[in-house]
Design an enzyme around this catalytic site. Structure first.
Site, PDB file in Angstrom:
ATOM      1  CG  ASP A   1       3.557  -1.399  -3.871  1.00 37.67           C
ATOM      2  OD1 ASP A   1       3.277  -1.060  -2.715  1.00 37.67           O
ATOM      3  OD2 ASP A   1       4.471  -0.878  -4.538  1.00 37.67           O
TER       4      ASP A   1
ATOM      5  CG  ASP B   1       3.490   4.881  -2.726  1.00 39.71           C
ATOM      6  OD1 ASP B   1       2.802   5.877  -3.016  1.00 39.71           O
ATOM      7  OD2 ASP B   1       3.644   4.478  -1.563  1.00 39.71           O
TER       8      ASP B   1
ATOM      9  CG  ASN C   1       3.385   5.320   2.833  1.00 40.97           C
ATOM     10  OD1 ASN C   1       3.459   5.728   3.992  1.00 40.97           O
ATOM     11  ND2 ASN C   1       3.360   6.150   1.803  1.00 40.97           N
TER      12      ASN C   1
END
Length: 314
Positions: free
Chosen positions: A31, A33, A66
């Protein structure tokens, strides 16, 4: 799910255990963030971890929910933050995977009505998928606005310019049972550096699901489709040889569990070990899918293991 080395879930690993894990895995999914960076600041040591994995001959990809920016922008951000080894082909965003789903699975014939940021539209356009253009008068309402006649899908992602009119239009399009209802992701909220939170795509989807009486098909984590996208572009991907590294139990850890992949929680983001332990001790069997196999304080914990591997190879 149990880790590959006999450790019980939710166990912190370091030293030889972590080195053995890194040696055993061929494919690393990260991932972004909360794992690789916080906003415009890279997690300390993250760039070195990524370059070390690539130097060791490991496959590295980035899976992010995102949907606000196209993949090209991610390449620029990686480079700006010191990740000079990352290429476009390694980035799998929920916007990119949504475009692939519409093109290759739905094979949509018509326009897509998009609730989302410009980055989402860019990914659709690059996949050759036409989007409805927003040309309404600022004073238009659902009573008098134009509705496109050939909308075959509604796609919802993060939209910081959401209006009631967009929501109403989408609800109208979804009255057609043949109109596909998709969501880039179902993240409920995102943390901000100020301690405030930003409502995520999940909050927008919930509103539209209530208004339309329909359930969206979610493309991003924890859906398996993102892993199917990766498998279609990297030959011979074996879930048993993969490790999913993330910071959110309800998306990253569940994604790994859904795909049959070992999972690792890093404590630099949203979820903390106390939450994982609560799920682990829960009587609900479904909560076990949210428990990570391994836990590290930060992915920088990988670095001593790389130093040991380098010493062994010299």
């Amino acid at each position: 799910m149990a880790g590959a080395f006999g450790f019980k879930g939710c166990q912190k690993i370091r030293g030889p255990q972590l080195r053995n894990l890194l040696e055993a895995k061929d494919f690393f999914l990260f991932d972004c963030d909360g794992v690789i960076w916080h906003g415009e600041k890279a997690i300390t040591g993250a760039a070195k971890v990524v370059s070390s994995l690539i130097r060791q001959g490991k496959n590295v990809v980035f899976v992010t929910n995102n949907s606000t920016r196209p993949r090209e922008n991610y390449v620029h951000k990686f480079d700006r933050l010191g990740f000079t080894d990352v290429m476009l082909e390694q980035i799998f965003s929920s916007s990119y995977c949504s475009a692939l789903y519409l093109r290759d699975v739905v094979k949509v014939c018509g326009q897509v009505f998009v609730i989302g940021c410009e980055g989402l539209r860019t990914e659709l356009q690059e996949a050759g998928i036409p989007c409805v253009e927003e040309v309404d008068d600022p004073d238009a309402t659902i009573y008098d606005c134009a509705l496109a006649p050939d909308v075959k899908a509604v796609l919802v992602g993060h939209d910081d310019k959401l209006t009631f009119l967009k929501l109403a239009k989408a609800s109208c399009y979804l009255r057609d049972p043949d109109c596909v209802f998709l969501a880039t992701d179902n993240d409920p909220w995102h943390p901000l550096s100020s301690g405030r939170i930003l409502p995520g795509s999940g909050s927008l989807i919930a509103a539209l699901e209530v208004a339309s009486g329909r359930k969206a098909t979610v493309i991003g984590k924890p859906s398996r489709f993102m892993f199917e996208c990766i498998s279609s572009q990297f030959r011979g991907v074996d879930p048993a040889q993969c490790l999913m590294v993330g910071d959110r139990l309800e998306t990253d850890m569940l994604f790994g569990s859904n795909c049959g992949i070992d999972t690792m929680l890093t404590l630099t983001g949203v979820s903390q070990i106390e939450e994982a332990e609560k799920y682990q001790n829960s009587e609900l069997t479904t909560n076990q899918s949210l428990v990570p196999d391994y836990v590290v304080d930060t992915i920088a914990d990988f670095l001593p293991a790389f130093e040991e591997l380098d010493e062994q190879s010299n």
